[in-house]
Design a protein around this motif. Sequence first.
Motif, PDB file in Angstrom:
ATOM      1  N   SER A   2      36.213  78.075  -6.702  1.00  0.00           N
ATOM      2  CA  SER A   2      36.909  78.889  -5.712  1.00  0.00           C
ATOM      3  C   SER A   2      37.549  80.098  -6.372  1.00  0.00           C
ATOM      4  O   SER A   2      37.910  80.068  -7.544  1.00  0.00           O
ATOM      5  N   ILE A   3      37.710  81.173  -5.596  1.00  0.00           N
ATOM      6  CA  ILE A   3      38.399  82.363  -6.092  1.00  0.00           C
ATOM      7  C   ILE A   3      39.895  82.066  -6.191  1.00  0.00           C
ATOM      8  O   ILE A   3      40.516  81.582  -5.245  1.00  0.00           O
ATOM      9  N   ASP A  25      45.148  97.674   4.571  1.00  0.00           N
ATOM     10  CA  ASP A  25      44.964  97.205   3.195  1.00  0.00           C
ATOM     11  C   ASP A  25      46.241  96.573   2.663  1.00  0.00           C
ATOM     12  O   ASP A  25      46.208  95.537   1.994  1.00  0.00           O
ATOM     13  N   ARG A  26      47.367  97.212   2.943  1.00  0.00           N
ATOM     14  CA  ARG A  26      48.654  96.674   2.493  1.00  0.00           C
ATOM     15  C   ARG A  26      48.871  95.268   3.048  1.00  0.00           C
ATOM     16  O   ARG A  26      49.254  94.336   2.325  1.00  0.00           O
ATOM     17  N   GLU A  27      48.625  95.096   4.331  1.00  0.00           N
ATOM     18  CA  GLU A  27      48.833  93.792   4.967  1.00  0.00           C
ATOM     19  C   GLU A  27      47.895  92.738   4.379  1.00  0.00           C
ATOM     20  O   GLU A  27      48.311  91.596   4.128  1.00  0.00           O
ATOM     21  N   ALA A  28      46.655  93.120   4.128  1.00  0.00           N
ATOM     22  CA  ALA A  28      45.683  92.161   3.592  1.00  0.00           C
ATOM     23  C   ALA A  28      46.062  91.715   2.186  1.00  0.00           C
ATOM     24  O   ALA A  28      45.952  90.530   1.851  1.00  0.00           O
ATOM     25  N   VAL A  29      46.513  92.648   1.350  1.00  0.00           N
ATOM     26  CA  VAL A  29      46.926  92.287  -0.006  1.00  0.00           C
ATOM     27  C   VAL A  29      48.144  91.375   0.050  1.00  0.00           C
ATOM     28  O   VAL A  29      48.219  90.363  -0.667  1.00  0.00           O
ATOM     29  N   ARG A  30      49.086  91.703   0.895  1.00  0.00           N
ATOM     30  CA  ARG A  30      50.288  90.863   1.026  1.00  0.00           C
ATOM     31  C   ARG A  30      49.926  89.456   1.509  1.00  0.00           C
ATOM     32  O   ARG A  30      50.507  88.478   1.064  1.00  0.00           O
ATOM     33  N   GLY A  36      48.703  82.520  -2.056  1.00  0.00           N
ATOM     34  CA  GLY A  36      48.694  81.882  -3.364  1.00  0.00           C
ATOM     35  C   GLY A  36      47.676  82.413  -4.350  1.00  0.00           C
ATOM     36  O   GLY A  36      47.558  81.888  -5.458  1.00  0.00           O
ATOM     37  N   PHE A  37      46.940  83.455  -3.976  1.00  0.00           N
ATOM     38  CA  PHE A  37      46.020  84.068  -4.935  1.00  0.00           C
ATOM     39  C   PHE A  37      46.822  84.809  -6.005  1.00  0.00           C
ATOM     40  O   PHE A  37      47.896  85.355  -5.732  1.00  0.00           O
TER      41      PHE A  37
END
Length: 270
Positions: A2-3, A25-30, A36-37
């Motif tokens: 898994s990643i 993009d900001r929301e996706a990274v957050r 937990g990534f």
Amino acid sequence: MSIKMIAMDLDGTLLDREKNIAPADREAVRKAVAAGFYVTLATGRMFRSALPYAQELGITAPLVVYNGAWIKDPVSGEVYGEWSVPAAAAQDVVDECMRLGFYIQAYIDDCLWTYRDCEEVRFYSRFSRVPYLVKGETMHHLPKGPHKLLVIAKETEDLRRHLEEKFAGRIKIMASSSGFLEITAPGTSKWKALETLADRKGITADEIMCIGDSENDLEMVSSCGFGVAMGNAKDFLIKAARVVTAPNTRQGVSIILNSLLTQQIEVPLE
């Protein structure tokens, strides 16, 4: 596998033409951080230039900056790795570029050094959002090896060939974007720095996703478990990637991260 780790470039990847991060993009990274990534940035930029973006994104993992020449924690300030250009080699390159009439700047102690106040350094300072120091003749007497040198010129191909031949084995040159030659110590790369971070966390190469668009992203995109090229990436990077997402102007990072978060891409990997 898994990643577990996600590394993203900034310019041409997370940043739009105005050097801002789109809300999607900001929301996706957050979301990826919250899920937990182990999320980090891998950029050619200075630490002080990358730090505000990391803070905006909620990234607390060490940042890979200067194309892998420095790894620094954005919270504690701890340095996890540092590979400066040897002082003698750096000085020779600076002197040669100035002799040939090319603009070159140095990065020492996370400060931007330039010989004189000029159009090139003002341009760089504006988009990177960092101040610069006019050092004059001190550029011919560097006190230590810089993390990186940067040449800014309209035409760089002939100069790159000249420097690679003249200083073979002493430096590494990458073209991060048109008109930029980024010079670091031999053997440095974003990928090698990311491997250093991953080893500390017990993460394997197969468990890393890397997202980028240019030459200095090639090694990490082609070496990780899940390499992602932006839609605006160079052709050679697109060919090396596992997946191609939308361009940076169409929030390609959010598309691939949301796909990962909702398990719409093939994870775990074979």
